[in-house]
Design a protein around this motif. Structure first.
Motif, PDB file in Angstrom:
ATOM      1  N   THR A   1       0.826  -1.206   0.000  1.00  0.00           N
ATOM      2  CA  THR A   1       0.000   0.000   0.000  1.00  0.00           C
ATOM      3  C   THR A   1       0.860   1.255   0.000  1.00  0.00           C
ATOM      4  O   THR A   1       0.607   2.208  -0.738  1.00  0.00           O
ATOM      5  CB  THR A   1      -0.933   0.005   1.222  1.00  0.00           C
ATOM      6  OG1 THR A   1      -1.748  -1.175   1.198  1.00  0.00           O
ATOM      7  CG2 THR A   1      -1.832   1.234   1.220  1.00  0.00           C
ATOM      8  N   LEU A   2       1.907   1.251   0.838  1.00  0.00           N
ATOM      9  CA  LEU A   2       2.803   2.402   0.879  1.00  0.00           C
ATOM     10  C   LEU A   2       3.501   2.582  -0.465  1.00  0.00           C
ATOM     11  O   LEU A   2       3.687   3.715  -0.935  1.00  0.00           O
ATOM     12  CB  LEU A   2       3.843   2.223   1.989  1.00  0.00           C
ATOM     13  CG  LEU A   2       4.878   3.344   2.151  1.00  0.00           C
ATOM     14  CD1 LEU A   2       4.192   4.675   2.428  1.00  0.00           C
ATOM     15  CD2 LEU A   2       5.864   3.015   3.270  1.00  0.00           C
ATOM     16  N   GLY A   3       3.893   1.480  -1.098  1.00  0.00           N
ATOM     17  CA  GLY A   3       4.544   1.561  -2.398  1.00  0.00           C
ATOM     18  C   GLY A   3       3.680   2.240  -3.441  1.00  0.00           C
ATOM     19  O   GLY A   3       4.185   2.998  -4.282  1.00  0.00           O
ATOM     20  N   ARG A   4       2.385   1.991  -3.398  1.00  0.00           N
ATOM     21  CA  ARG A   4       1.465   2.677  -4.326  1.00  0.00           C
ATOM     22  C   ARG A   4       1.503   4.183  -4.103  1.00  0.00           C
ATOM     23  O   ARG A   4       1.546   4.970  -5.059  1.00  0.00           O
ATOM     24  CB  ARG A   4       0.038   2.167  -4.140  1.00  0.00           C
ATOM     25  CG  ARG A   4      -0.230   0.779  -4.675  1.00  0.00           C
ATOM     26  CD  ARG A   4      -1.665   0.380  -4.440  1.00  0.00           C
ATOM     27  NE  ARG A   4      -2.600   1.328  -5.044  1.00  0.00           N
ATOM     28  CZ  ARG A   4      -3.904   1.359  -4.768  1.00  0.00           C
ATOM     29  NH1 ARG A   4      -4.415   0.533  -3.850  1.00  0.00           N
ATOM     30  NH2 ARG A   4      -4.685   2.231  -5.366  1.00  0.00           N
ATOM     31  N   GLY A   5       1.492   4.587  -2.832  1.00  0.00           N
ATOM     32  CA  GLY A   5       1.558   6.011  -2.538  1.00  0.00           C
ATOM     33  C   GLY A   5       2.877   6.622  -2.974  1.00  0.00           C
ATOM     34  O   GLY A   5       2.915   7.724  -3.529  1.00  0.00           O
ATOM     35  N   LEU A   6       3.978   5.889  -2.749  1.00  0.00           N
ATOM     36  CA  LEU A   6       5.287   6.392  -3.148  1.00  0.00           C
ATOM     37  C   LEU A   6       5.412   6.488  -4.667  1.00  0.00           C
ATOM     38  O   LEU A   6       6.080   7.392  -5.184  1.00  0.00           O
ATOM     39  CB  LEU A   6       6.388   5.486  -2.591  1.00  0.00           C
ATOM     40  CG  LEU A   6       6.551   5.483  -1.073  1.00  0.00           C
ATOM     41  CD1 LEU A   6       7.668   4.535  -0.661  1.00  0.00           C
ATOM     42  CD2 LEU A   6       6.820   6.873  -0.549  1.00  0.00           C
ATOM     43  N   ALA A   7       4.768   5.561  -5.380  1.00  0.00           N
ATOM     44  CA  ALA A   7       4.790   5.626  -6.842  1.00  0.00           C
ATOM     45  C   ALA A   7       4.192   6.945  -7.323  1.00  0.00           C
ATOM     46  O   ALA A   7       4.705   7.585  -8.251  1.00  0.00           O
ATOM     47  CB  ALA A   7       4.021   4.441  -7.433  1.00  0.00           C
ATOM     48  N   GLY A   8       3.113   7.365  -6.672  1.00  0.00           N
ATOM     49  CA  GLY A   8       2.514   8.655  -7.031  1.00  0.00           C
ATOM     50  C   GLY A   8       3.451   9.808  -6.740  1.00  0.00           C
ATOM     51  O   GLY A   8       3.571  10.742  -7.552  1.00  0.00           O
ATOM     52  N   LEU A   9       4.135   9.774  -5.587  1.00  0.00           N
ATOM     53  CA  LEU A   9       5.090  10.838  -5.253  1.00  0.00           C
ATOM     54  C   LEU A   9       6.232  10.897  -6.258  1.00  0.00           C
ATOM     55  O   LEU A   9       6.674  11.972  -6.654  1.00  0.00           O
ATOM     56  CB  LEU A   9       5.654  10.608  -3.850  1.00  0.00           C
ATOM     57  CG  LEU A   9       4.710  10.816  -2.668  1.00  0.00           C
ATOM     58  CD1 LEU A   9       5.428  10.463  -1.373  1.00  0.00           C
ATOM     59  CD2 LEU A   9       4.206  12.248  -2.623  1.00  0.00           C
ATOM     60  N   ILE A  10       6.719   9.730  -6.661  1.00  0.00           N
ATOM     61  CA  ILE A  10       7.807   9.684  -7.636  1.00  0.00           C
ATOM     62  C   ILE A  10       7.359  10.274  -8.961  1.00  0.00           C
ATOM     63  O   ILE A  10       8.105  11.030  -9.607  1.00  0.00           O
ATOM     64  CB  ILE A  10       8.308   8.238  -7.803  1.00  0.00           C
ATOM     65  CG1 ILE A  10       9.034   7.788  -6.526  1.00  0.00           C
ATOM     66  CG2 ILE A  10       9.245   8.112  -9.010  1.00  0.00           C
ATOM     67  CD1 ILE A  10       9.351   6.314  -6.482  1.00  0.00           C
TER      68      ILE A  10
END
Length: 410
Positions: A331-340
């Protein structure tokens, strides 16, 4: 410049003079020394667009005042070798205090920013009362006295707390209780030194940026996954605050369609699926459904489990807790993908106590989700890594923030 406070008492006169030309030049020289570690008169002259005689005079005064030292002559054997100068580590101390849910963490740095004292897990329960703020003052003086730190050499202190913090006004949405008496002002009056207040995730970000392992990169995102989920942004070498000092609330990004009400009152915040509180809820639900775990006896006895107990169970390789951490990571990875995709950072640092314990159980699904959701063209330019400072990041960061604001770096 953000966060610069007008302190009534300043231990060193030139540090307290904001509009005096020589004071400004001296602060700039110290600022350049922070970045360069060692620097020559000619390099300072070029950077300041100021004559060599003037720079020589100012550096001499800074040496006499104890803020700089002569590092001697360095360089190759050919040609005349210049004298190099740097910060004097014994010029003074900066204290950083990180206030957490049920304890505090204190770090002391010398003038160069190197940590010289550190203590974690100091029992302390912060409350939004003036009495508790005064208690911090007493604890800090005792901390220094018990470690033979000369209080007269303490130049300033920073305090980091969770939640929304405006460092300009001293406002904390969790601990402020009087708009006319912000926490940092009370502490400054008690301790008779400059005190700054900062959000814990931003303090953590500054610590990782200045003292961590980011290899001089200027665009850094630090994600703080602990009981909640926070973030700090360093963009082009500067902390990003936003309009009111409340930037970095990644935990309240409305990413999830899980119907879970966040502590902020909204539904579907990222924090409800990627945080220590989310982990605790997930593990509790699994135990309630009858899943086997090393935590089962405790759950049967009390009907609940504690976040710290879950962290210990992860370290002991409890499969139920590990599976929950892996879900958190995805779940956190999905959020980080958006930040990237949005910020195109050079480095993303995963920090906080869940990151410290979670290890590869957390990082592998983070990487997998980022590869799945982030744009390929951006992934190649971004390094994802765990914190190199651990629990030192926030107290070190807020101590160095105090130094930077004293020198008007930020």
């Amino acid at each position: 410049m953000r966060g610069i406070l007008k302190f009534e008492k300043m231990r060193n006169t030139f540090l307290g003079k904001r509009d005096n030309k020589n004071s400004i030049l001296k602060k700039t020289i110290l600022k350049l020394c922070i970045g360069a570690k060692e620097i020559s008169i000619s390099m300072l002259s070029d950077a300041l667009s100021t004559s060599i005689p003037t720079v020589t005079k100012l550096v001499g005064e800074l040496i006499d005042e104890g803020f700089m030292i002569d590092l001697g002559k360095h360089g190759t054997s050919g040609g005349r070798r210049p004298s190099l100068y740097g910060l004097n580590p014994e010029a003074g101390y900066f204290i950083g205090v990180d206030i957490r849910h049920s304890h505090a963490c204190v770090a002391v740095t010398d003038f160069t920013g190197s940590n010289i004292k550190f203590q974690d897990n100091i029992p302390f329960k912060m409350e939004p009362t003036e009495e508790k703020v005064h208690e911090i003052s007493v604890e800090i003086r005792d901390f220094c006295a018990n470690r033979d730190l000369d209080w007269n050499k303490v130049l300033g202190m920073g305090i980091s707390v969770p939640g929304r913090v405006n460092p300009d006004t001293g406002y904390s949405n969790i601990y402020s209780f009087d708009s006319d008496r912000p926490i940092n002002r009370i502490l400054s009056d008690d301790l008779e030194i400059p005190v700054v207040i900062e959000n814990d995730s931003r303090a953590m970000s500054y610590g990782e940026y200045i003292a961590g392992d980011v290899d001089g990169k200027k665009n850094v995102i630090v994600v703080n996954i602990s009981w909640g989920l926070g973030m700090g942004l360093v963009l082009n070498g500067q902390l990003y605050y936003g309009a009111s000092g409340f930037s970095g609330e990644i935990g309240h990004f409305p990413l999830l369609d899980n119907g879970i009400i966040c502590r902020c009152g909204k539904v579907g915040c990222l924090e409800t699926g990627a945080s220590g509180s989310a982990l605790t809820r997930m593990v509790t639900d699994q135990l309630r459904s009858g899943r086997a775990s090393s935590l089962t006896p405790e759950f049967r006895q009390s009907g609940k489990v504690d976040f710290n107990d879950i962290l210990r169970a992860i370290a002991d390789e409890d499969m139920l807790c590990i599976e929950a951490v892996e879900s958190i990571g995805e779940t956190l990875g999905r959020g980080l993908a958006g930040l990237i995709n949005v910020f195109n950072p050079e480095v993303v640092v995963i920090a906080g106590n869940l990151a410290t314990v979670g290890g590869d159980y957390l990082m592998l699904p983070i990487h997998s989700a980022i590869r799945r959701y982030a744009q390929n063209i951006a992934i190649g330019d971004t390094k994802i890594q765990f914190t190199s400072l651990g629990n030192l990041a926030a107290p070190t960061g807020v101590a160095l923030l105090c130094r930077s604001r004293l020198l008007q770096v930020l």
